[in-house]
Scaffold this active site. Structure first.
Site, mmCIF file in Angstrom:
data_model
loop_
_atom_site.group_PDB
_atom_site.id
_atom_site.type_symbol
_atom_site.label_atom_id
_atom_site.label_comp_id
_atom_site.label_asym_id
_atom_site.label_seq_id
_atom_site.Cartn_x
_atom_site.Cartn_y
_atom_site.Cartn_z
ATOM 1 N N GLY A 1 -8.675 -19.447 -2.642
ATOM 2 C CA GLY A 1 -7.301 -19.500 -2.889
ATOM 3 C C GLY A 1 -7.123 -19.539 -4.551
ATOM 4 O O GLY A 1 -5.969 -20.157 -4.797
ATOM 5 N N ASN B 1 2.149 -9.440 0.079
ATOM 6 C CA ASN B 1 0.636 -9.420 -0.161
ATOM 7 C C ASN B 1 0.037 -9.096 -1.314
ATOM 8 O O ASN B 1 0.799 -8.456 -2.314
ATOM 9 C CB ASN B 1 -0.126 -8.496 1.087
ATOM 10 C CG ASN B 1 -1.479 -8.456 0.822
ATOM 11 O OD1 ASN B 1 -2.072 -9.611 1.091
ATOM 12 N ND2 ASN B 1 -2.218 -7.366 0.947
ATOM 13 N N HIS C 1 -3.395 -7.184 -2.852
ATOM 14 C CA HIS C 1 -4.361 -6.186 -2.639
ATOM 15 C C HIS C 1 -5.289 -5.759 -3.790
ATOM 16 O O HIS C 1 -4.488 -5.225 -4.650
ATOM 17 C CB HIS C 1 -3.888 -4.922 -1.914
ATOM 18 C CG HIS C 1 -5.194 -4.154 -1.186
ATOM 19 N ND1 HIS C 1 -5.982 -4.538 -0.148
ATOM 20 C CD2 HIS C 1 -5.662 -3.089 -1.788
ATOM 21 C CE1 HIS C 1 -7.006 -3.782 0.087
ATOM 22 N NE2 HIS C 1 -6.702 -2.721 -0.864
ATOM 23 N N LEU D 1 -1.658 -0.925 7.633
ATOM 24 C CA LEU D 1 -2.467 -2.004 6.729
ATOM 25 C C LEU D 1 -2.524 -1.648 5.352
ATOM 26 O O LEU D 1 -2.416 -0.313 4.709
ATOM 27 C CB LEU D 1 -3.893 -1.703 7.192
ATOM 28 C CG LEU D 1 -5.057 -2.732 6.464
ATOM 29 C CD1 LEU D 1 -4.797 -4.052 6.719
ATOM 30 C CD2 LEU D 1 -6.519 -2.291 7.085
HETATM 31 C C1 GRF Z 1 -8.343 -11.211 -3.779
HETATM 32 O O1 GRF Z 1 -9.020 -10.354 -4.821
HETATM 33 C C2 GRF Z 1 -7.277 -10.896 -3.338
HETATM 34 O O2 GRF Z 1 -6.657 -9.580 -3.854
HETATM 35 C C3 GRF Z 1 -8.135 -10.297 -2.198
HETATM 36 O O3 GRF Z 1 -8.899 -11.550 -1.741
HETATM 37 C C4 GRF Z 1 -9.315 -12.057 -2.886
HETATM 38 C C5 GRF Z 1 -8.692 -13.606 -2.787
HETATM 39 O O4 GRF Z 1 -8.933 -14.440 -3.928
HETATM 40 N N1 GRF Z 1 -7.079 -10.066 -0.804
HETATM 41 P P1 GRF Z 1 -8.379 -15.865 -3.774
HETATM 42 O O5 GRF Z 1 -8.753 -16.538 -2.357
HETATM 43 O O6 GRF Z 1 -6.771 -15.715 -4.051
HETATM 44 O O7 GRF Z 1 -9.221 -16.427 -4.776
#
Ligand code: GRF
Length: 283
Positions: A81, A176, A178, A213
């Site tokens: 997170g 989101n 990504h 997606l």
């Molecule tokens: C991030 O790189 C995000 O883009 C991807 O998963 C990772 C999550 O990292 N979807 P975090 O849990 O926010 O540290």
């Protein structure tokens, strides 16, 4: 006053009463004193009534309006997170017109949950293995989210493919991040995909979620260079740093009401801020 007519006596009494009431003078226990007391008590009562009325107005009419002008955010995570933390910190430190109402994880052992709890944020977790299918999980997830009546639901490392029903339920409110420059490299292992294709520039994308997606109107992107000798982990770290810039910036524009969708589903942001964020060594 014996030599005066009744009418003149009454008139004089009333005038003296008025002066004494105004000055607060008269013998304790006298009819005038009692009348003064009664006026004072009534005045005190009115003062208290106004105080109580004022409190009611503040508590139930004015304050709810100002707190309802804050956008309500629910953040979904699956792991550490770090993006969620970047959002919470930016919301608090930059005094956004928003509050993070809850952090909900797709697994009870998501590390980010304890951090959110320490910040005094409500937390929750649903484990997909407790549900017979994807629809059942998404229905329960939406119920949990909707308890907080969010304006925006922010996916921050939420590692679940969401059903069209769920996505449509939050149309225009589901965002989101990504870890690639979409539309390149949707899906998993984006850093390995980037290295395998030899791209020189990689990054992240903040976008509205659609039923397709890793697709949807792009709000912001972050870019970093790809260096010779990079491993997927090295690239992931470099991208993550720019994710922590791009995601809070994009959500801030949202909660400030500056993000609009054009008829052809492109994003426009009032004030036209730069929407490409450059990582540390992306000149
Ligand atoms: C991030 O790189 C995000 O883009 C991807 O998963 C990772 C999550 O990292 N979807 P975090 O849990 O926010 O540290």
């Amino acid at each position: 006053m014996s030599g005066l007519s009744h009418a003149r006596q009454d008139g004089l009494m009333a005038a003296m009463d008025a002066i004494e009431v105004a000055d607060g003078q008269c013998a304790r226990g006298s009819p005038r004193w009692r009348r003064n007391r009664s006026i004072e008590v009534q005045r005190g009562f009115h003062d208290r009534e106004f105080t109580i009325l004022g409190w009611f107005a503040l508590e139930y009419l004015i304050l709810p309006e100002s707190s309802s002008s804050k956008r309500r955010l629910v953040i979904l995570i699956s792991g550490r997170g770090s993006n969620m933390q970047a959002l919470v910190r930016a919301c608090r430190d930059e005094a956004w017109p928003a509050e993070v109402c809850a952090v909900i994880a797709s697994r009870p052992d998501a590390a980010g949950l304890s951090w959110a709890h320490e910040q005094g944020i409500a937390t929750g977790a649903l484990y997909h293995k407790d549900f017979p299918n994807r629809e059942a999980f998404d229905t329960a997830l939406a119920e949990e989210i909707d308890r907080y009546q969010p304006d925006y639901v922010l996916l921050a490392g939420f590692m679940r493919v969401l059903t069209p029903g769920f996505v449509n339920h939050y149309a225009g409110r589901l965002v989101n991040i990504h870890p690639s420059l979409l539309p390149m490299f949707p899906g998993l292992h984006t850093h390995a995909q980037a290295l395998a294709t030899g791209v020189q520039l990689h990054g992240c994308t903040v976008h509205f979620v659609t039923p397709v997606l890793d697709h949807g109107p792009i709000i912001a992107q972050g870019c970093v260079p790809v260096h010779g000798g990079d491993t997927p982990d090295m690239l992931a770290d470099r991208v993550l740093a720019v994710e922590h810039q791009a995601y809070p910036a994009a959500v801030r524009w949202l909660v400030e009401g500056r993000v609009h969708l054009t008829a052809d589903q492109r994003v426009e942001v009032d004030g036209e801020p730069p929407r490409l964020f450059r990582g540390v060594d992306a000149a």
